[in-house]
Design an enzyme around this catalytic site. Sequence first.
Site, PDB file in Angstrom:
ATOM      1  N   HIS A  49     -17.460  -0.019   0.880  1.00  0.00           N
ATOM      2  CA  HIS A  49     -16.852   0.227   1.950  1.00  0.00           C
ATOM      3  C   HIS A  49     -17.119   1.527   2.601  1.00  0.00           C
ATOM      4  O   HIS A  49     -17.743   2.471   1.867  1.00  0.00           O
ATOM      5  CB  HIS A  49     -15.331  -0.144   1.908  1.00  0.00           C
ATOM      6  CG  HIS A  49     -14.658   1.144   0.942  1.00  0.00           C
ATOM      7  ND1 HIS A  49     -14.239   0.762  -0.445  1.00  0.00           N
ATOM      8  CD2 HIS A  49     -14.228   2.320   1.193  1.00  0.00           C
ATOM      9  CE1 HIS A  49     -13.907   1.633  -0.783  1.00  0.00           C
ATOM     10  NE2 HIS A  49     -13.843   2.898  -0.051  1.00  0.00           N
TER      11      HIS A  49
HETATM   12  C1  T46 Z   1     -12.702   4.824  -2.360  1.00  0.00           C
HETATM   13  C2  T46 Z   1     -12.805   4.530  -3.845  1.00  0.00           C
HETATM   14  C3  T46 Z   1     -13.230   5.736  -4.551  1.00  0.00           C
HETATM   15  C4  T46 Z   1      -3.506   0.912  -2.267  1.00  0.00           C
HETATM   16  O1  T46 Z   1      -2.678  -0.204  -2.271  1.00  0.00           O
HETATM   17  N1  T46 Z   1      -3.504   2.103  -2.100  1.00  0.00           N
HETATM   18  C5  T46 Z   1      -4.243   3.018  -2.277  1.00  0.00           C
HETATM   19  O2  T46 Z   1      -4.074   4.202  -1.916  1.00  0.00           O
HETATM   20  C6  T46 Z   1      -5.703   2.646  -2.652  1.00  0.00           C
HETATM   21  C7  T46 Z   1      -6.851   3.543  -3.123  1.00  0.00           C
HETATM   22  C8  T46 Z   1      -5.866   1.267  -2.973  1.00  0.00           C
HETATM   23  N2  T46 Z   1      -4.946   0.077  -2.932  1.00  0.00           N
HETATM   24  C9  T46 Z   1      -5.047  -1.402  -3.120  1.00  0.00           C
HETATM   25  C10 T46 Z   1      -5.942  -2.098  -2.187  1.00  0.00           C
HETATM   26  C11 T46 Z   1      -6.572  -2.814  -3.227  1.00  0.00           C
HETATM   27  O3  T46 Z   1      -5.666  -4.000  -3.254  1.00  0.00           O
HETATM   28  O4  T46 Z   1      -5.546  -1.103  -4.350  1.00  0.00           O
HETATM   29  C12 T46 Z   1      -6.364  -2.342  -4.457  1.00  0.00           C
HETATM   30  C13 T46 Z   1      -7.784  -1.790  -4.963  1.00  0.00           C
HETATM   31  O5  T46 Z   1      -8.437  -0.902  -3.950  1.00  0.00           O
HETATM   32  P1  T46 Z   1     -10.050  -0.954  -3.466  1.00  0.00           P
HETATM   33  O6  T46 Z   1     -10.496  -2.345  -3.870  1.00  0.00           O
HETATM   34  O7  T46 Z   1     -10.049  -0.141  -2.349  1.00  0.00           O
HETATM   35  O8  T46 Z   1     -10.505  -0.101  -4.872  1.00  0.00           O
HETATM   36  P2  T46 Z   1     -11.977   0.924  -5.071  1.00  0.00           P
HETATM   37  O9  T46 Z   1     -12.094   1.194  -6.311  1.00  0.00           O
HETATM   38  O10 T46 Z   1     -13.044  -0.112  -4.422  1.00  0.00           O
HETATM   39  O11 T46 Z   1     -12.236   1.709  -3.483  1.00  0.00           O
HETATM   40  C14 T46 Z   1     -10.745   3.049  -3.950  1.00  0.00           C
HETATM   41  C15 T46 Z   1     -10.668   3.197  -2.377  1.00  0.00           C
HETATM   42  O12 T46 Z   1      -9.869   2.288  -1.821  1.00  0.00           O
HETATM   43  C16 T46 Z   1     -11.690   4.101  -1.860  1.00  0.00           C
HETATM   44  O13 T46 Z   1     -11.094   4.706  -0.352  1.00  0.00           O
HETATM   45  O14 T46 Z   1     -13.187   5.601  -2.029  1.00  0.00           O
HETATM   46  O15 T46 Z   1     -11.537   3.926  -4.639  1.00  0.00           O
END
Ligand code: T46
Length: 131
Positions: A49
């Site tokens: 993303h």
């Molecule tokens: C990034 C990389 C390094 C939340 O509810 N609150 C939060 O602050 C975050 C970060 C995530 N979430 C929820 C959203 C999803 O349902 O946690 C779940 C997993 O998040 P995501 O799929 O976005 O995780 P990554 O590891 O792909 O990405 C995250 C960050 O979202 C992103 O900004 O740069 O870590």
Amino acid sequence: MDIKLIDFQKHIDDRGSLIIAEYNKEIPFLVKRVYYIYGVSDDKKRGFHSHKNLKQINIGIAGSCKVMLTDGKEKTEVTPDNPAKGLYIGHNVWREIYDFSKDCVLLVLASEVYDETDYIRSYEEFLKSVF
Ligand code: T46
């Protein structure tokens, strides 16, 4: 591409290491949120993303992982594996994170509170947004 590696302040002596990152010195934004990622198996990938407004600093507190970054034109790979360095990622940068070591702890300092509408999670949409 709006990315850079930032050297944090280090106080290292025979008691160990103390690392500092301060607002307006190493951190160019007010930190509104902190989160960390760990326990990722080596066959899993995260990220995929970009952010419309959010800026962040990723810190490899322990272990290592690889981060592929692109603004749609340039592409680079960074390995956060040093707790005394931060990987600054500005907005409009696509990132993919992979090759997590078993002991990897990736700490993230973010400029904004969580807002799903700030994410672009489709690479096609990302390319449309930057060109
Ligand atoms: C990034 C990389 C390094 C939340 O509810 N609150 C939060 O602050 C975050 C970060 C995530 N979430 C929820 C959203 C999803 O349902 O946690 C779940 C997993 O998040 P995501 O799929 O976005 O995780 P990554 O590891 O792909 O990405 C995250 C960050 O979202 C992103 O900004 O740069 O870590």
